[in-house]
Each structure stands twice: as C-alpha cells, then as structure tokens.
Write a protein that holds these residues in place. Sequence first.
Motif, PDB file in Angstrom:
ATOM      1  N   UNK A  38       4.636   7.019   2.386  1.00  0.00           N
ATOM      2  CA  UNK A  38       4.949   5.890   3.258  1.00  0.00           C
ATOM      3  C   UNK A  38       4.461   4.633   2.531  1.00  0.00           C
ATOM      4  N   UNK A  82      -1.892  -7.680   8.833  1.00  0.00           N
ATOM      5  CA  UNK A  82      -1.051  -6.962   9.784  1.00  0.00           C
ATOM      6  C   UNK A  82      -0.008  -6.176   8.992  1.00  0.00           C
ATOM      7  N   UNK A  83       0.129  -4.905   9.350  1.00  0.00           N
ATOM      8  CA  UNK A  83       1.009  -4.012   8.616  1.00  0.00           C
ATOM      9  C   UNK A  83       2.375  -3.895   9.279  1.00  0.00           C
ATOM     10  N   UNK A  84       3.375  -3.660   8.447  1.00  0.00           N
ATOM     11  CA  UNK A  84       4.688  -3.305   8.942  1.00  0.00           C
ATOM     12  C   UNK A  84       4.745  -1.822   9.280  1.00  0.00           C
ATOM     13  N   UNK A  85       5.932  -1.365   9.700  1.00  0.00           N
ATOM     14  CA  UNK A  85       6.076   0.035  10.107  1.00  0.00           C
ATOM     15  C   UNK A  85       6.215   0.965   8.910  1.00  0.00           C
ATOM     16  N   UNK A 113      -3.641  10.908   4.296  1.00  0.00           N
ATOM     17  CA  UNK A 113      -4.642  10.092   3.605  1.00  0.00           C
ATOM     18  C   UNK A 113      -4.582   8.643   4.065  1.00  0.00           C
ATOM     19  N   UNK A 114      -5.596   7.888   3.691  1.00  0.00           N
ATOM     20  CA  UNK A 114      -5.590   6.460   3.969  1.00  0.00           C
ATOM     21  C   UNK A 114      -4.714   5.713   2.984  1.00  0.00           C
ATOM     22  N   UNK A 115      -4.268   4.518   3.352  1.00  0.00           N
ATOM     23  CA  UNK A 115      -3.453   3.710   2.438  1.00  0.00           C
ATOM     24  C   UNK A 115      -4.202   3.374   1.147  1.00  0.00           C
ATOM     25  N   UNK A 144       3.675   0.787   2.690  1.00  0.00           N
ATOM     26  CA  UNK A 144       3.322  -0.181   3.713  1.00  0.00           C
ATOM     27  C   UNK A 144       3.174  -1.570   3.117  1.00  0.00           C
ATOM     28  N   UNK A 155       0.845  -1.194   0.000  1.00  0.00           N
ATOM     29  CA  UNK A 155       0.000   0.000   0.000  1.00  0.00           C
ATOM     30  C   UNK A 155       0.880   1.243   0.000  1.00  0.00           C
ATOM     31  N   UNK A 178       0.790   5.196   1.224  1.00  0.00           N
ATOM     32  CA  UNK A 178       0.060   6.139   2.068  1.00  0.00           C
ATOM     33  C   UNK A 178       0.694   7.519   1.961  1.00  0.00           C
ATOM     34  N   UNK A 205      -4.202   0.769  -2.166  1.00  0.00           N
ATOM     35  CA  UNK A 205      -3.746  -0.556  -2.564  1.00  0.00           C
ATOM     36  C   UNK A 205      -2.894  -0.515  -3.821  1.00  0.00           C
TER      37      UNK A 205
END
Lengths: 113, 112
Positions: A88, A103-106, A41-43, A90, A35, A37, A45
Amino acid sequence: DAGVTQSPTHLIKTRGQQVTLRCSPISGHKSVSWYQQVLGQGPQFIFQYYEKEERGRGNFPDRFSARQFPNYSSELNVNALLLGDSALYLCASSWAGTGTEAFFGQGTRLTVV
Amino acid sequence: QQQVKQSPQSLIVQKGGISIINCAYENTAFDYFPWYQQFPGKGPALLIAIRPDVSEKKEGRFTISFNKSAKQFSLHIMDSQPGDSATYFCAALSQETYKYIFGTGTRLKVLA
C-alpha cells in the motif's frame, strides 16, 4: 474540505513494468511525503517534498523516484517493478515544512504479479 | 537508533475498558510524537500528537502520556468502544530529517 486524494486506488502490474502513482494534498498544504506499507507492518518513509524540493529520502533503491508540481501535487514513480514492491503506497500532506500534523490519503494498493 | 518499539502487538479489551498501547524510542532528536488509527484498506488517520515539552495531552477519550527521561510514550483509550477496533501506530518525527518512523502497530479489538 477534501482530504489527501490518491489515484489510482488499486493497480496490478507485471514484474519489470513501471508505475506512476499520484497524490493531491489538502488545499494549502505544501509538504508531501510518500510511504510504503507492507501488509502487517508500519509505513516506511520513501520521500518528502516541500515547495517542490526533495527534503528527505528513505532507504529505497534508485528505482523509486518522485516529484512535486507547482500546484503541490506529487507523483511517485517506480521502475523495474519487483514482486516485493507489492504494498500500500501512502501519500501524506502537511502544512508545515517539517512534516508535523501529517494527514494521509487512502493509499494506492499496488500488486505486482 | 531510528527504531520505535511498540507493544503489545495485539490487544483485546472489553467494551467500556481502557486500552493502553506503549512505545519507546532511542533517538533524542525526535521531537514530535503522533498516534495514528488505521482501519483495513484505509490510510492512517491522525488521532492525537504530543511534543516532548508536554507530559500529557488529552483529546476526548484519547490521552497521550509522555515520559521524556524514559524515552517512552503511550496511548490510553478510555471507555473503549467496538468502533475503536483498528490498528494503532505510534510514530516519531525528527524535524531535522522530515521523516516519520512508525512503530510496528497494535491490533486492537474491543468486544461488545
């Protein structure tokens, strides 16, 4: 247990360059998604891979590509970087091929100058 | 039809109060609805999720209410704490397309 790990955490690139981002999923997870980001804003796809096959692709140009390796880790490649690619990035992993319980990474903070 | 609309954009709540964030969707193919919490500089963390065959799900101080006919779902944070101050995203997943559609986010601030 280790969560989703991404590398590098931060990256600065120049317009026109190419970048490779890496992701290691949670042990046992076979699905990896990417994703983008943008700040505030939201992530959004980009790709989903399951068992090394691309299962979904978002509305991103062909400059974006990805792959998944036999150990289920993944790489996201972006060619011919534009200033607008600054974001960013993700990675998310899921045990389910459908992508539930992701589950997302940092994330990797990419800055294009 | 692929959008998920989230409101409010920002929210300020007193410590101990209830925080409520709402989302609405159009695509009836969505069949999994998670909420994520994100702190600055971090990736989103899965909080709680629901499927459309359930009207409510509670985990600790977090509750999802789901209204299938109205195509709306909401997150309630009970006894809100300053440590809950973060940005919250709703999302919707179609298990046919494998991609999450995220809302635009709600920045929550809980005052001590």
